[in-house]
Write an enzyme that holds these catalytic residues in place. Structure first.
Site, PDB file in Angstrom:
ATOM      1  N   ASP A  70       0.801  -1.225   0.000  1.00 33.54           N
ATOM      2  CA  ASP A  70       0.000   0.000   0.000  1.00 33.54           C
ATOM      3  C   ASP A  70       0.834   1.277   0.000  1.00 33.54           C
ATOM      4  O   ASP A  70       0.342   2.348  -0.305  1.00 33.54           O
ATOM      5  CB  ASP A  70      -0.920   0.037   1.246  1.00 33.54           C
ATOM      6  CG  ASP A  70      -0.151  -0.058   2.559  1.00 33.54           C
ATOM      7  OD1 ASP A  70       1.074  -0.218   2.525  1.00 33.54           O
ATOM      8  OD2 ASP A  70      -0.782   0.024   3.629  1.00 33.54           O
ATOM      9  N   HIS A  71       2.123   1.172   0.325  1.00 37.90           N
ATOM     10  CA  HIS A  71       2.912   2.395   0.474  1.00 37.90           C
ATOM     11  C   HIS A  71       3.501   2.879  -0.840  1.00 37.90           C
ATOM     12  O   HIS A  71       3.388   4.037  -1.195  1.00 37.90           O
ATOM     13  CB  HIS A  71       4.039   2.170   1.491  1.00 37.90           C
ATOM     14  CG  HIS A  71       3.605   2.385   2.903  1.00 37.90           C
ATOM     15  ND1 HIS A  71       2.613   1.656   3.489  1.00 37.90           N
ATOM     16  CD2 HIS A  71       4.031   3.264   3.847  1.00 37.90           C
ATOM     17  CE1 HIS A  71       2.440   2.083   4.738  1.00 37.90           C
ATOM     18  NE2 HIS A  71       3.290   3.057   4.975  1.00 37.90           N
ATOM     19  N   ASP A 125       4.562  -0.939  11.158  1.00 40.77           N
ATOM     20  CA  ASP A 125       4.105   0.395  10.797  1.00 40.77           C
ATOM     21  C   ASP A 125       3.594   1.060  12.073  1.00 40.77           C
ATOM     22  O   ASP A 125       2.865   0.437  12.853  1.00 40.77           O
ATOM     23  CB  ASP A 125       2.984   0.320   9.753  1.00 40.77           C
ATOM     24  CG  ASP A 125       2.728   1.696   9.175  1.00 40.77           C
ATOM     25  OD1 ASP A 125       3.227   1.982   8.075  1.00 40.77           O
ATOM     26  OD2 ASP A 125       2.049   2.514   9.844  1.00 40.77           O
ATOM     27  N   ARG A 385       0.173  13.105   9.939  1.00 43.76           N
ATOM     28  CA  ARG A 385       1.511  13.703  10.150  1.00 43.76           C
ATOM     29  C   ARG A 385       1.700  14.881   9.212  1.00 43.76           C
ATOM     30  O   ARG A 385       1.328  14.802   8.036  1.00 43.76           O
ATOM     31  CB  ARG A 385       2.615  12.680   9.864  1.00 43.76           C
ATOM     32  CG  ARG A 385       2.636  11.616  10.907  1.00 43.76           C
ATOM     33  CD  ARG A 385       3.852  10.709  10.836  1.00 43.76           C
ATOM     34  NE  ARG A 385       3.811   9.851  12.009  1.00 43.76           N
ATOM     35  CZ  ARG A 385       4.041   8.550  12.009  1.00 43.76           C
ATOM     36  NH1 ARG A 385       4.372   7.933  10.903  1.00 43.76           N
ATOM     37  NH2 ARG A 385       3.959   7.872  13.134  1.00 43.76           N
ATOM     38  N   SER A 545       7.550   7.485  12.435  1.00 44.18           N
ATOM     39  CA  SER A 545       7.349   6.162  11.842  1.00 44.18           C
ATOM     40  C   SER A 545       8.141   5.061  12.554  1.00 44.18           C
ATOM     41  O   SER A 545       9.018   5.330  13.372  1.00 44.18           O
ATOM     42  CB  SER A 545       7.785   6.201  10.380  1.00 44.18           C
ATOM     43  OG  SER A 545       9.176   5.986  10.295  1.00 44.18           O
ATOM     44  N   ARG A 547       9.951   3.024  10.742  1.00 41.21           N
ATOM     45  CA  ARG A 547      10.903   2.532   9.742  1.00 41.21           C
ATOM     46  C   ARG A 547      12.276   2.268  10.366  1.00 41.21           C
ATOM     47  O   ARG A 547      12.931   3.163  10.902  1.00 41.21           O
ATOM     48  CB  ARG A 547      10.994   3.496   8.550  1.00 41.21           C
ATOM     49  CG  ARG A 547      11.583   4.845   8.825  1.00 41.21           C
ATOM     50  CD  ARG A 547      11.401   5.774   7.632  1.00 41.21           C
ATOM     51  NE  ARG A 547      10.004   6.146   7.482  1.00 41.21           N
ATOM     52  CZ  ARG A 547       9.570   7.347   7.093  1.00 41.21           C
ATOM     53  NH1 ARG A 547      10.430   8.295   6.789  1.00 41.21           N
ATOM     54  NH2 ARG A 547       8.285   7.610   6.991  1.00 41.21           N
TER      55      ARG A 547
END
Ligand code: MIC
Ligand code: SF4
Length: 654
Positions: A70-71, A125, A385, A545, A547
């Site tokens: 989806d990203h 996520d 964000r 995030s 990440r």
């Protein structure tokens, strides 16, 4: 004992290596919990499955694991498409559900199709707590932690403080769940939720739909919270029934008289429309105070506000009108099911007719994957964000608002109160479909049976590079201070996303060139020349995030220590996973006394890590001064740091 909902879920999932047998478990105690479900998305997923492949398991050990795409869906060239193919083949090989590109944003899609009250969910996520809208304990983590959970390992965390949020009253017309969470952010700030779970209750909470609840739990990530959750009640039951999944429902709530570490009370009937102003989700002002400010772009979507009800509210407000000529307006349906229902009910028709552009059912503009605002443009987004530059335009001014506020601005061309909030009349919506189209197996590719899965070969493209390997910490370090930052540095500052960088998530040597690019374009050259170094930061370092690339890429560049005033939870865990020492300053003297370029001496670092001493003294060779640093890390984390990271520990078996 009267328990909070969070305690009930945690206690029913505790695993062996929890530090205490005593209940209630005091906040801050190291605990391990069993993870029932995991989710990954493509931008963090490739690295997570590369790690999982190295763990020697034939199949995921969870009750359910889902791999979403989806990203990154721009498919500008082969890199992105290769990542999707890798993820699909890894899902088939290891027994996961695969959600195809176009099925929707992982959090909305998971809520609809897989979320179960009372279960634990770990996702690579930071907005995984969206699942708390259904009464799950849903937590965001780095990809490596999720890979370990898929391999059957428990998840380690500190017992959170539990904050009760008592919602009284009912939302007035034109005010929405987004305004509730913006109010919580106004009061609590982006640091307020560190080490805590927010638990919502009261008649106001009971009056909210599951997707409204999910808007609130989703943006709990912006508070820095470990998670947020609502009880599972009759509203939850109806939502699950509308998705054909009533059979997974069970009633769950905190016990009467349970003890919260603090209680926040909000009368939601007194709320007015709010906006988070540039460049932080807690920079809150009333929409009334911004009235008249010209707007260049409006986007409805993201995992925070892309439900059918969100789109219906926008359609009701723009009905029969046209988007202002100055405004470029876009809309994202949170899932394919939402898109189908919006189409069938005429909502999509209304929005298209009014002048909205229909964007892919994906993260898209939320992380700068297209639809960037113009230079110095004002963009109103229903997202979560608004860090500087995250939209893809360095000088854009991004405001986070409710769908109602965004819709009104799209028509007026400026900030304005939406008509329902002005006249107090509820929005006259088209009747919403009673049931979202149940997506089922036609949209998801289900796990293969084990005997077929073992024969699947994993497909890797040339951009998919192995995860770099790190080695054990030496006895002493001499590290150059590569950068000194202020407070609230986000992982978007450390390791940006966006159309240029996201395709490099599977290639650490390449993505490392962008470390700190948004705040300091010279960082990569300096770090490469120094070969090793450290980072100095302020409070709430690494917010945002999950990440792990924000730890992995600096580790690849030779960063060995990050010394800050305080850390955001997920980033600190990621630093440890990749062998970077996460120190905090014991007082302001250290932060004030160190400048970029200063050489710092860490003598006896191995001996320190082998001990359980909480403080360490670092010497600044330029200033000739020493400062006290703290390392909050338990025995297991110290072993990880000694080994040079979690994978090194597993590999070399220290
Ligand atoms: C985000 O909203 O910043 C992201 C992109 O979803 C990240 C994950 C990532 O960087 O891949 C998150 O929230 O964890
Ligand atoms: Fe995607 Fe944005 Fe949600 Fe992150 S915050 S998962 S980028 S929609």
């Amino acid at each position: 004992m009267n328990l909070t909902l969070t305690e009930k879920i945690i206690y029913s999932h505790l695993e062996g290596n929890t530090d205490t047998k005593q209940t209630p478990i005091p906040p801050g105690t190291r605990i391990s919990i069993k993870i029932d479900q995991t989710l990954t998305q493509d931008a963090t997923g490739t690295m997570a499955y590369l790690q999982f492949e190295g763990m020697g398991k034939d199949r995921v050990q969870t009750e359910l694991s889902v791999s979403y795409v989806d990203h990154n869906m721009l498919q500008e060239d082969y890199k992105n498409a290769d990542d999707h193919r890798y993820l699909q083949s890894a899902a088939a090989r290891y027994g996961l559900w695969f959600s195809r590109p176009g099925n929707g944003i992982c959090h909305q899609t998971h809520l609809e199709n897989f979320g179960i009250p009372g279960k634990t969910l770990l996702g690579s996520d930071s907005h995984t707590p969206t699942g708390g809208g259904l009464g799950m304990l849903a937590i965001g983590a780095g990809g490596l932690d999720v890979a370990l959970a898929m391999a059957g390992a428990p998840f380690n965390l500190f017992m959170p403080k539990i904050y009760g949020v008592h919602l009284t009253g009912r939302l007035m017309p034109g005010i929405s769940a987004k305004d509730i969470i913006l109010e919580v952010l106004r009061r609590e700030t982006v640091k307020g939720g560190a080490g805590a779970v927010y638990e919502y209750f009261g008649e106001g909470a009971a009056s909210l739909s599951v997707t409204e609840r999910a808007t609130i739990t989703n943006m709990g990530a912006e508070l820095g919270a470990t998670s947020s959750l609502f009880p599972s009640d009759s509203v939850t039951r109806s939502f699950l029934a509308s998705m054909g999944r009533e059979f997974v429902w069970r009633e769950l709530a905190a016990d009467e008289g349970c003890r919260y570490d603090k209680i926040i009370s909000i009368d939601i009937s007194a709320l007015r429309p709010l906006a988070a102003c540039p460049h932080s989700p807690d920079n809150i002002r009333p929409v009334e105070a911004l009235a008249g400010l010209a707007v260049d772009q409006v986007v409805i979507g993201s995992c925070t506000n892309s439900s059918l009800a969100d789109l219906a509210a926008v359609a009701a407000l723009v009905k029969g009108q046209t988007v202002h000529p100055r405004v470029s307006a876009g809309i994202v349906c949170g899932s394919r099911a939402v898109m189908l229902a919006a189409e069938e009910s005429g909502i999509l028709h209304e929005l298209t007719r009014a002048g909205f552009r229909l964007l892919d059912s994906a993260c898209g503009p939320c992380i700068g994957m297209g639809f960037a605002p113009p230079s110095a443009g004002v963009s109103l987004r229903t997202f979560n964000r608004n860090f500087k530059g995250r939209s893809g335009t360095a000088d854009a001014e991004v405001y986070l608002v409710s769908p109602e506020t965004a819709a009104a601005a799209a028509i007026a061309g400026c900030f304005v109160l939406n008509s329902a909030a002005v006249d107090g009349k509820p929005l006259c919506r088209q009747p919403l479909p009673r049931q979202l189209p149940v997506t089922g197996n036609s949209f998801f590719i289900p796990p293969l049976p084990p005997e077929e899965a073992v024969n699947v070969s994993i497909q890797r493209g040339p951009n998919i590079k192995p995860c770099p390997q790190f080695t054990a910490a030496p006895a002493d370090f001499l590290l150059e201070t590569l950068i000194k930052t202020g407070d609230n540095i986000s992982t978007d500052d450390i390791m940006p996303a966006g159309a240029k960088v996201l395709p490099l998530r599977s290639n650490i040597p390449e993505i490392a060139k962008y470390v700190f690019a948004p705040v300091d374009s010279g960082f990569y050259a300096r770090a490469s020349a120094a070969k090793s170094g450290c980072i100095i930061g302020g409070a709430n370092y690494g917010q945002g995030s999950s990440r792990e690339h924000a730890a992995l890429a600096p580790a690849y560049l030779g960063v060995k220590a990050v010394i800050v005033k305080s850390f955001a939870r997920i980033h600190k865990a990621n630093l440890i996973n990749y062998g970077i020492l996460p120190f905090t300053f014991a007082d302001d003297a250290g932060y004030d006394g160190i400048k970029q370029g200063d050489p710092l001496v860490f003598s006896g670092i191995r001996a320190f890590l082998q001990s359980d001493a909480p403080v360490f003294s670092v010497t600044n060779k330029r200033a000739g001064k020493s400062y006290t640093l703290r390392l909050e890390a338990d025995g297991e984390e110290r072993r990880i740091l000694l080994a040079g990271g979690r994978i090194a520990l597993m590999r070399d078996g220290f």
